[in-house]
Design an enzyme around this catalytic site. Structure first.
Site, short mmCIF file in Angstrom:
data_model
loop_
_atom_site.label_atom_id
_atom_site.label_comp_id
_atom_site.label_asym_id
_atom_site.label_seq_id
_atom_site.Cartn_x
_atom_site.Cartn_y
_atom_site.Cartn_z
N ASN A 291 0.96 -1.25 0.23
CA ASN A 291 -0.18 0.05 -0.17
C ASN A 291 0.93 1.17 -0.03
O ASN A 291 2.05 1.19 -0.13
CB ASN A 291 -0.92 -0.10 1.18
N LYS A 369 8.64 -16.45 -11.47
CA LYS A 369 7.86 -15.25 -11.79
C LYS A 369 6.70 -16.22 -12.57
O LYS A 369 6.88 -17.08 -13.23
CB LYS A 369 8.46 -14.54 -12.83
#
Ligand code: PMT
Length: 490
Positions: A291, A369
């Protein structure tokens, strides 16, 4: 032409930015003037006029200050102040000019500053400028009969609450680590029984050198505290760790140290735990959930607690602001790491959970990934699992701090949601803030200001918009009032 004491002029003008504004130049021009000890001719009348307006008398030819404004009243004021006394040792580096600013700001807090300058320091600033600012004699010489008659060096070393070395050069650190006493500064450092803080400043390669690092370890092991250095561009033009901390950080850390040393500090002997910043929860090797928390609010609270004398452990997620001076900062990434660091920091008297902890993390560990699958538009589905609730765990911990404070970041129904969190998480207070962007697009995350409601068991208070640092001071004052009151009752 003789050298101009540019540092003294800057200080008299009120700082580097004032000189920049007056001459319409940038910060690097000021660094050049300081390094060369000279100012452009066109600057002279401007500086003379500006200083005369501030009450100084100045010789227009040499640019020497010949009389200071209201020195007498300043001395009277200092005498009236019941402050701590501090020995400011100035080492020989280009950052020495910042020591003048430090001395001024410390005096603003009622601290009596006595200056000591090494021979090398006098190449950068003069004892006269320091004396003018401190309204005290500045000491430079180990073998001065006059000085010994006035105040022997042992007395000078003992009659102080703190010794602050600004800047601590590689040479001064090395000589202190070796226990040399070959000038006044090192003799005082050897003879003092007061706490010592050093503020290193040097070329990044010198700082990284094994010899300096070994000296650093020796000094730290002996209890010398360090402020900085920080990373950035240094006077020699190289980038890296070695730049001296800014005067504001030095003053904050010094005040915190003095508050700890002073048994009247409100929080002396108390341990405070503060969380700050976001947590970062990896989704795979390169992506994460997080955030926008900048850590400004939490770091300000840690600083405010330290200023009042508390031993502060700050557990911080990844942020781009420096560690607060005088605070032990533990760096973490994930919520689980933050919880472990908080538990390890217990027992604490006070906990303030300001961190924006991610509520969820990826359920499964992905080592590489996650790949886009060619030929399909179907996105991979992510399974999340709930993170531990650090605030709730601290509130129900067998070693629960006496006062546990949470923050609530809400986008709607601020009061209702925050009171529900206060109840559900079992903390004592909740500081609720609305985190939706305002009409200008600014949000609490990352901004310098905040507007909160403080909810305690006794009711709710609306605090106006204010700088996060002011909010932190106000919250800490409330904590002191409450814990003091609780102790008075028991
Ligand atoms: O960092 P800044 O840019 O200065 O911004 C400040 C801030 C907006 C981050 C700060 O003022 C703030 O509101 N912090 C709390 C953010 C948050 O996570 O709020 P929440 O309502 O989701 O959580 C409530 C409380 O529980 C918080 O004290 C939080 O630290 C705590 N919590 C939440 C989840 C979790 N898993 N563990 C927790 O401890």
């Amino acid at each position: 032409m003789s050298q101009t004491d540019v540092a003294a002029l800057i200080t008299a003008l009120g700082g580097r930015v004032s000189l920049q504004t007056l001459l319409g130049v940038g910060p690097s021009a000021i660094s050049n003037y300081l390094a060369r000890g000279a100012l452009p001719n066109r600057a002279r009348p401007l500086i003379c006029q500006a200083l005369q307006e501030r009450g100084y008398q100045i010789d227009p030819q040499s640019l020497r200050i010949t009389a200071l404004p209201a020195v007498k009243s300043r001395q009277v004021q200092l005498r009236r102040m019941r402050g701590a006394s501090l020995l400011l040792i100035i080492g020989g580096g280009i950052a020495a000019y910042k020591a003048l600013e430090v001395s001024r700001r410390l005096q603003d807090h009622g601290i009596t500053v006595t200056g000591v300058m090494t021979k090398a320091a006098q190449q950068f600033i003069t004892p006269l400028s320091l004396s003018a600012l401190t309204a005290q004699k500045t000491y430079t010489d180990l073998f001065s009969l006059t000085d010994e008659a006035e105040m022997g060096h042992i007395r000078l070393a003992r009659e102080t609450d703190l010794v602050l070395v600004v800047p601590a050069t590689a040479n001064l650190m090395a000589r202190t680590a070796q226990g040399l006493a070959d000038d006044l500064a090192t003799t005082l450092l050897l003879a003092t029984t007061a706490p010592v803080i050093m503020v290193p400043a040097m070329n990044p390669a010198m700082w990284a050198h094994a010899a300096t690092q070994a000296n650093l370890t020796t000094l730290r092991n002996r209890g010398v505290e360090m402020i900085g250095p920080v990373a950035g561009d240094t006077a020699c033009g190289e980038e890296g760790e070695g730049r001296m901390s800014e005067p504001e950080a030095i003053v904050t850390a010094t005040l915190a140290r003095l508050a700890r040393a002073d048994s009247t500090g409100d929080f002396v002997g108390r341990h405070a735990l503060v969380t700050s910043g976001p947590t970062v929860e990896p989704l795979d090797a390169v992506r994460f959930i997080s955030n926008h928390s900048s850590g400004r609010q939490g770091h300000a609270i840690a600083t405010a607690l330290a200023k009042r004398g508390a031993d502060v452990t700050l557990v911080s997620g990844p942020v781009n602001i420096p560690d607060p001076p005088g605070v032990e900062t533990v760096h973490v990434e994930t919520a689980e790491q933050m919880l472990a660091a908080c538990q390890a920091a217990l027992p604490a008297d006070i906990a303030v959970c300001t961190a924006a902890v991610a509520d969820w993390r990826a359920r499964d560990q992905v080592s590489g990934k996650i790949k886009k699958r060619p030929g399909t538009t179907i996105a991979p589905s992510l399974s999340l699992t709930e993170n531990p609730d650090i605030l709730a765990q601290l509130s129900s911990h067998p070693q629960r701090p006496e006062l546990v404070i949470g923050f609530a970041a809400e986008t709607n129904d601020l009061q209702a949601n925050a009171s529900e969190k206060l109840r559900r998480k079992g903390c004592d207070w909740i500081v609720a803030n609305q985190v939706l962007p305002d009409e200008t697009g600014e949000t609490v995350f990352g901004s310098m200001q905040n507007k909160v409601s403080l909810m305690t068991g006794d009711g709710q208070e609306e605090w106006p918009m204010m700088p996060k640092t002011e909010l932190a001071d106000r919250l800490v004052q409330r904590i002191i009032d409450t814990i003091g009151a609780a102790h008075a009752k028991s």
